[in-house]
Design a protein around this motif. Structure first.
Motif, PDB file in Angstrom:
ATOM      1  N   TYR A   1       0.848  -1.196   0.000  1.00  0.00           N
ATOM      2  CA  TYR A   1       0.000   0.000   0.000  1.00  0.00           C
ATOM      3  C   TYR A   1       0.887   1.252   0.000  1.00  0.00           C
ATOM      4  O   TYR A   1       1.971   1.247   0.575  1.00  0.00           O
ATOM      5  CB  TYR A   1      -0.890   0.027   1.234  1.00  0.00           C
ATOM      6  N   ASP A   2       0.399   2.302  -0.638  1.00  0.00           N
ATOM      7  CA  ASP A   2       1.076   3.587  -0.502  1.00  0.00           C
ATOM      8  C   ASP A   2       0.874   4.104   0.922  1.00  0.00           C
ATOM      9  O   ASP A   2       1.802   4.556   1.562  1.00  0.00           O
ATOM     10  CB  ASP A   2       0.504   4.609  -1.499  1.00  0.00           C
ATOM     11  N   VAL A   3      -0.391   4.025   1.376  1.00  0.00           N
ATOM     12  CA  VAL A   3      -0.730   4.573   2.690  1.00  0.00           C
ATOM     13  C   VAL A   3      -1.627   3.600   3.461  1.00  0.00           C
ATOM     14  O   VAL A   3      -2.612   3.103   2.916  1.00  0.00           O
ATOM     15  CB  VAL A   3      -1.482   5.917   2.554  1.00  0.00           C
ATOM     16  N   VAL A   4      -1.280   3.346   4.710  1.00  0.00           N
ATOM     17  CA  VAL A   4      -2.200   2.674   5.628  1.00  0.00           C
ATOM     18  C   VAL A   4      -2.639   3.721   6.654  1.00  0.00           C
ATOM     19  O   VAL A   4      -1.796   4.350   7.309  1.00  0.00           O
ATOM     20  CB  VAL A   4      -1.541   1.468   6.331  1.00  0.00           C
ATOM     21  N   VAL A   5      -3.943   3.948   6.753  1.00  0.00           N
ATOM     22  CA  VAL A   5      -4.483   4.895   7.723  1.00  0.00           C
ATOM     23  C   VAL A   5      -5.060   4.091   8.883  1.00  0.00           C
ATOM     24  O   VAL A   5      -5.894   3.206   8.663  1.00  0.00           O
ATOM     25  CB  VAL A   5      -5.587   5.785   7.102  1.00  0.00           C
ATOM     26  N   VAL A   6      -4.606   4.370  10.090  1.00  0.00           N
ATOM     27  CA  VAL A   6      -5.090   3.638  11.261  1.00  0.00           C
ATOM     28  C   VAL A   6      -6.104   4.515  12.000  1.00  0.00           C
ATOM     29  O   VAL A   6      -5.753   5.556  12.550  1.00  0.00           O
ATOM     30  CB  VAL A   6      -3.928   3.250  12.192  1.00  0.00           C
ATOM     31  N   GLY A   7      -7.360   4.102  11.981  1.00  0.00           N
ATOM     32  CA  GLY A   7      -8.420   4.841  12.669  1.00  0.00           C
ATOM     33  C   GLY A   7      -9.347   5.530  11.689  1.00  0.00           C
ATOM     34  O   GLY A   7      -8.913   6.353  10.888  1.00  0.00           O
TER      35      GLY A   7
ATOM     36  N   ASN B   1      13.700  -1.755   2.205  1.00  0.00           N
ATOM     37  CA  ASN B   1      13.398  -0.968   1.005  1.00  0.00           C
ATOM     38  C   ASN B   1      12.825   0.421   1.330  1.00  0.00           C
ATOM     39  O   ASN B   1      12.347   1.121   0.450  1.00  0.00           O
ATOM     40  CB  ASN B   1      12.442  -1.746   0.092  1.00  0.00           C
ATOM     41  N   GLY B   2      12.841   0.815   2.609  1.00  0.00           N
ATOM     42  CA  GLY B   2      12.364   2.149   2.970  1.00  0.00           C
ATOM     43  C   GLY B   2      10.905   2.194   3.375  1.00  0.00           C
ATOM     44  O   GLY B   2      10.438   3.200   3.910  1.00  0.00           O
ATOM     45  N   ALA B   3      10.185   1.102   3.141  1.00  0.00           N
ATOM     46  CA  ALA B   3       8.777   1.042   3.550  1.00  0.00           C
ATOM     47  C   ALA B   3       8.678   0.468   4.971  1.00  0.00           C
ATOM     48  O   ALA B   3       9.699   0.198   5.599  1.00  0.00           O
ATOM     49  CB  ALA B   3       7.990   0.188   2.567  1.00  0.00           C
ATOM     50  N   VAL B   4       7.462   0.322   5.477  1.00  0.00           N
ATOM     51  CA  VAL B   4       7.286  -0.310   6.784  1.00  0.00           C
ATOM     52  C   VAL B   4       6.319  -1.475   6.681  1.00  0.00           C
ATOM     53  O   VAL B   4       5.423  -1.493   5.826  1.00  0.00           O
ATOM     54  CB  VAL B   4       6.740   0.666   7.865  1.00  0.00           C
ATOM     55  N   GLU B   5       6.528  -2.441   7.561  1.00  0.00           N
ATOM     56  CA  GLU B   5       5.622  -3.573   7.671  1.00  0.00           C
ATOM     57  C   GLU B   5       4.679  -3.228   8.834  1.00  0.00           C
ATOM     58  O   GLU B   5       5.141  -2.915   9.934  1.00  0.00           O
ATOM     59  CB  GLU B   5       6.450  -4.823   7.984  1.00  0.00           C
ATOM     60  N   VAL B   6       3.382  -3.239   8.572  1.00  0.00           N
ATOM     61  CA  VAL B   6       2.411  -2.923   9.621  1.00  0.00           C
ATOM     62  C   VAL B   6       1.778  -4.228  10.104  1.00  0.00           C
ATOM     63  O   VAL B   6       1.263  -5.005   9.302  1.00  0.00           O
ATOM     64  CB  VAL B   6       1.311  -1.970   9.090  1.00  0.00           C
ATOM     65  N   PHE B   7       1.853  -4.478  11.413  1.00  0.00           N
ATOM     66  CA  PHE B   7       1.285  -5.695  11.983  1.00  0.00           C
ATOM     67  C   PHE B   7      -0.175  -5.441  12.347  1.00  0.00           C
ATOM     68  O   PHE B   7      -0.485  -4.492  13.063  1.00  0.00           O
ATOM     69  CB  PHE B   7       2.068  -6.117  13.232  1.00  0.00           C
ATOM     70  N   LEU B   8      -1.043  -6.299  11.848  1.00  0.00           N
ATOM     71  CA  LEU B   8      -2.469  -6.138  12.096  1.00  0.00           C
ATOM     72  C   LEU B   8      -3.046  -7.397  12.730  1.00  0.00           C
ATOM     73  O   LEU B   8      -2.530  -8.502  12.525  1.00  0.00           O
ATOM     74  CB  LEU B   8      -3.211  -5.841  10.789  1.00  0.00           C
ATOM     75  N   ARG B   9      -4.107  -7.199  13.508  1.00  0.00           N
ATOM     76  CA  ARG B   9      -4.798  -8.337  14.107  1.00  0.00           C
ATOM     77  C   ARG B   9      -6.282  -8.176  13.834  1.00  0.00           C
ATOM     78  O   ARG B   9      -6.924  -7.243  14.319  1.00  0.00           O
ATOM     79  CB  ARG B   9      -4.528  -8.393  15.612  1.00  0.00           C
TER      80      ARG B   9
ATOM     81  N   PHE C   1      -1.682 -10.731  10.844  1.00  0.00           N
ATOM     82  CA  PHE C   1      -1.083 -10.665   9.503  1.00  0.00           C
ATOM     83  C   PHE C   1      -0.401  -9.310   9.322  1.00  0.00           C
ATOM     84  O   PHE C   1      -0.489  -8.452  10.204  1.00  0.00           O
ATOM     85  CB  PHE C   1      -2.128 -10.912   8.409  1.00  0.00           C
ATOM     86  N   THR C   2       0.315  -9.142   8.227  1.00  0.00           N
ATOM     87  CA  THR C   2       1.009  -7.877   8.007  1.00  0.00           C
ATOM     88  C   THR C   2       0.687  -7.323   6.623  1.00  0.00           C
ATOM     89  O   THR C   2       0.337  -8.079   5.716  1.00  0.00           O
ATOM     90  CB  THR C   2       2.544  -8.029   8.111  1.00  0.00           C
ATOM     91  N   VAL C   3       0.776  -6.006   6.509  1.00  0.00           N
ATOM     92  CA  VAL C   3       0.735  -5.371   5.188  1.00  0.00           C
ATOM     93  C   VAL C   3       1.926  -4.411   5.109  1.00  0.00           C
ATOM     94  O   VAL C   3       2.389  -3.896   6.125  1.00  0.00           O
ATOM     95  CB  VAL C   3      -0.575  -4.573   4.930  1.00  0.00           C
ATOM     96  N   ASP C   4       2.417  -4.202   3.907  1.00  0.00           N
ATOM     97  CA  ASP C   4       3.511  -3.254   3.714  1.00  0.00           C
ATOM     98  C   ASP C   4       2.939  -1.910   3.305  1.00  0.00           C
ATOM     99  O   ASP C   4       1.944  -1.843   2.572  1.00  0.00           O
ATOM    100  CB  ASP C   4       4.474  -3.757   2.630  1.00  0.00           C
ATOM    101  N   ALA C   5       3.551  -0.843   3.788  1.00  0.00           N
ATOM    102  CA  ALA C   5       3.076   0.502   3.456  1.00  0.00           C
ATOM    103  C   ALA C   5       4.261   1.448   3.353  1.00  0.00           C
ATOM    104  O   ALA C   5       5.259   1.294   4.059  1.00  0.00           O
ATOM    105  CB  ALA C   5       2.109   0.998   4.524  1.00  0.00           C
ATOM    106  N   LYS C   6       4.132   2.405   2.446  1.00  0.00           N
ATOM    107  CA  LYS C   6       5.163   3.437   2.354  1.00  0.00           C
ATOM    108  C   LYS C   6       4.978   4.453   3.483  1.00  0.00           C
ATOM    109  O   LYS C   6       5.944   4.939   4.054  1.00  0.00           O
ATOM    110  CB  LYS C   6       5.078   4.145   0.997  1.00  0.00           C
ATOM    111  N   ILE C   7       3.702   4.723   3.772  1.00  0.00           N
ATOM    112  CA  ILE C   7       3.390   5.713   4.806  1.00  0.00           C
ATOM    113  C   ILE C   7       2.267   5.193   5.702  1.00  0.00           C
ATOM    114  O   ILE C   7       1.302   4.597   5.206  1.00  0.00           O
ATOM    115  CB  ILE C   7       2.972   7.051   4.161  1.00  0.00           C
ATOM    116  N   VAL C   8       2.398   5.425   7.001  1.00  0.00           N
ATOM    117  CA  VAL C   8       1.325   5.111   7.947  1.00  0.00           C
ATOM    118  C   VAL C   8       0.803   6.429   8.513  1.00  0.00           C
ATOM    119  O   VAL C   8       1.584   7.248   8.993  1.00  0.00           O
ATOM    120  CB  VAL C   8       1.824   4.212   9.098  1.00  0.00           C
ATOM    121  N   ILE C   9      -0.502   6.628   8.408  1.00  0.00           N
ATOM    122  CA  ILE C   9      -1.114   7.806   9.023  1.00  0.00           C
ATOM    123  C   ILE C   9      -1.826   7.338  10.292  1.00  0.00           C
ATOM    124  O   ILE C   9      -2.758   6.544  10.229  1.00  0.00           O
ATOM    125  CB  ILE C   9      -2.072   8.523   8.049  1.00  0.00           C
TER     126      ILE C   9
END
Lengths: 69, 389
Positions: free
Chosen positions: B2-8, B128-136, B142-150
């Motif tokens: 994902y380019d962006v993962v928005v949490v909330g 690679n400069g992105a982040v792995e976001v851990f989700l439940r 599971f995880t998703v990769d994102a360039k940016i987390v908001i």
């Protein structure tokens, strides 16, 4: 961060009949002990230092220190 | 990826997701609860002018409109603020349960993916400069990769802390709030009401926001560093004394950050918006419009960052500049005003209110009322005059 020694026999007790899962207690916990999972509050006793900050902020009076039986 | 993962998926998160998706980004909006918009933690009042900039008004989520405000000093002295443009209401009281869902659906309509009943539990920087976001999600990790987390994960924000931004609030930086939706009470539904005083609401105020002709959000915020009782006890006393006949049909609780502007709301790959970034106003406690503005800025900066392939904190500071130069200035000003007001005893508050009672201030804003107070009490308010002129 220096952690205060805490009494072994006490812990924060969550009164679930009162808790309105607002997250205020999570916002003030500098030890990241409190966590709100959806509408279910948990407090990690390992991380909790019994500093009572969360007890003071709770609008519902849902938190208190109790002796562990 | 994902380019962006928005949490909330509150007003800030859904706005960020919508803007980012509109700009062509690949967006995932994550909401930890099974329903967007409930339980509400809000008094639901917003300025009409401000909210119209960010979303087309839909009557479905407007519970009431007001034309003015009445503020009461501890001794009952009344200050009236009302705009004279007939029929041009200045404030909305929202139905957040409907409003928040509407905004989430706008984000989805713009192309964002969405998952509910899913908590973000961690983040890990990738090579690679992105982040792995851990989700439940319902217990499944599971995880998703994102360039940016908001991080728009509210007052209890975890994203900020995970990214190394310490947003922990002290007991003098959070209003402990409780609110009843009360039915069967009498009031003039043209107005919002505010009651001030160290005896009735230390470090905060009591409010009544109409949600129709005979129902209203009746709530209180107090600073735990000053309060001697729980907000519920203060509110119950006040209700019993003044509105004994009503029935409580809903209870709402919440913590409102009144910390003032934080030093930075960004880290590598991360931007915080709304309550997560402590964007609520230290005087009014209002947070919806600031959160939506922040969401707009964060979504826009995310699009620029993705285009330049630069997700560093250094680049994302552009977002800091945007919110700081916009409502950040008001947060700063109102934090100083809050500190000033917190030192005043009830006698001083009464004196201030009396000095401008009887004037119709003709505009509903903190700036307008404080300017009038400074005009009538130059010596008392000398030290803050430069902030308001």
């Amino acid at each position: 961060m220096a952690r205060r020694r805490k009494p072994e026999k006490e812990k924060i007790f969550i009164n679930r009949f009162r808790c309105a899962y607002c997250g205020a207690c999570v916002a003030v916990c500098k030890f990241n002990a409190n966590e709100l999972i959806e509408t279910f509050l948990i407090i990690d006793d390992e991380k909790c230092t019994l500093c009572k900050t969360c007890i003071k902020v709770c609008p519902m009076n849902a938190l208190e220190i109790k002796e562990v039986a | 990826m994902y380019d962006v993962v928005v949490v909330g998926a509150g007003p800030g998160g859904s706005t960020a997701a919508r803007i980012a998706a509109e700009k062509g980004l690949n967006v995932l909006l994550v909401e930890k609860r099974q329903e967007v918009g409930t339980p509400v933690r809000c008094a639901e009042g917003v300025s009409k002018e401000a909210i119209e900039k960010f979303v087309e008004i839909d009557r479905k989520w407007i519970a009431a409109e007001v034309t003015g405000a009445k503020i009461y000093a501890p001794d009952g002295t009344e200050i009236v603020m009302a705009e004279e443009m007939a029929g041009n209401e200045v404030g909305y009281v929202l139905e957040r349960k409907v409003f928040d869902r509407h905004l989430a659906r706008l984000a989805v309509r713009a192309g964002a993916d969405m998952i509910v009943k899913t908590t973000a539990t961690g983040m890990k920087k990738k090579e690679n400069g992105a982040v792995e976001v851990f989700l439940r999600k319902m217990g499944e990790e599971f995880t998703v990769d994102a360039k940016i987390v908001i991080g728009a994960d509210g007052v209890e924000s975890r994203i900020g802390k995970l990214a190394g931004i310490d947003t922990t609030l002290k007991l003098g930086e959070i209003e402990s709030c409780i609110q009843y939706l009360m039915a069967g009470i009498e009031f003039d539904p043209e107005y919002c009401y505010f009651w001030l005083g160290n005896e009735i609401a230390p470090g905060g105020y009591i409010w009544l926001f109409p949600k129709g002709k005979d129902a209203a959000n009746f709530g209180i915020g107090v600073l735990p560093s000053m309060a001697k009782k729980k907000p519920k006890d203060y509110l119950d006393d006040f209700v019993a004394k003044n509105f004994g006949s009503g029935e409580i049909v809903e209870v709402v609780a919440g913590g409102v950050p009144v910390k003032g502007p934080i030093e930075t709301a960004v880290a590598d790959n991360v931007m915080l918006v709304g309550d997560a970034a402590r964007h609520a106003d230290p005087i009014t406690g209002g947070g919806i419009v600031n959160a939506m503005k922040a969401g707009f800025f964060a979504g826009s900066v995310a699009a620029e960052a993705v285009e330049r392939k630069d997700y560093s904190a250094r680049f994302l500071r552009k977002y800091d500049e945007l919110w700081m130069n916009d409502f950040g200035k008001t947060l700063h000003r109102n934090k100083i005003l809050q500190q000033k007001l917190l030192k005043m005893d009830d006698k001083t508050l009464n004196k201030l209110a009396k000095s401008i009672a009887g004037y119709n201030l003709k505009e509903m804003s903190v700036r307008r009322i404080v300017m009038e107070l400074i005009k009538h009490n130059p010596r008392l308010l000398w030290d803050i005059k430069d902030l308001f002129i």
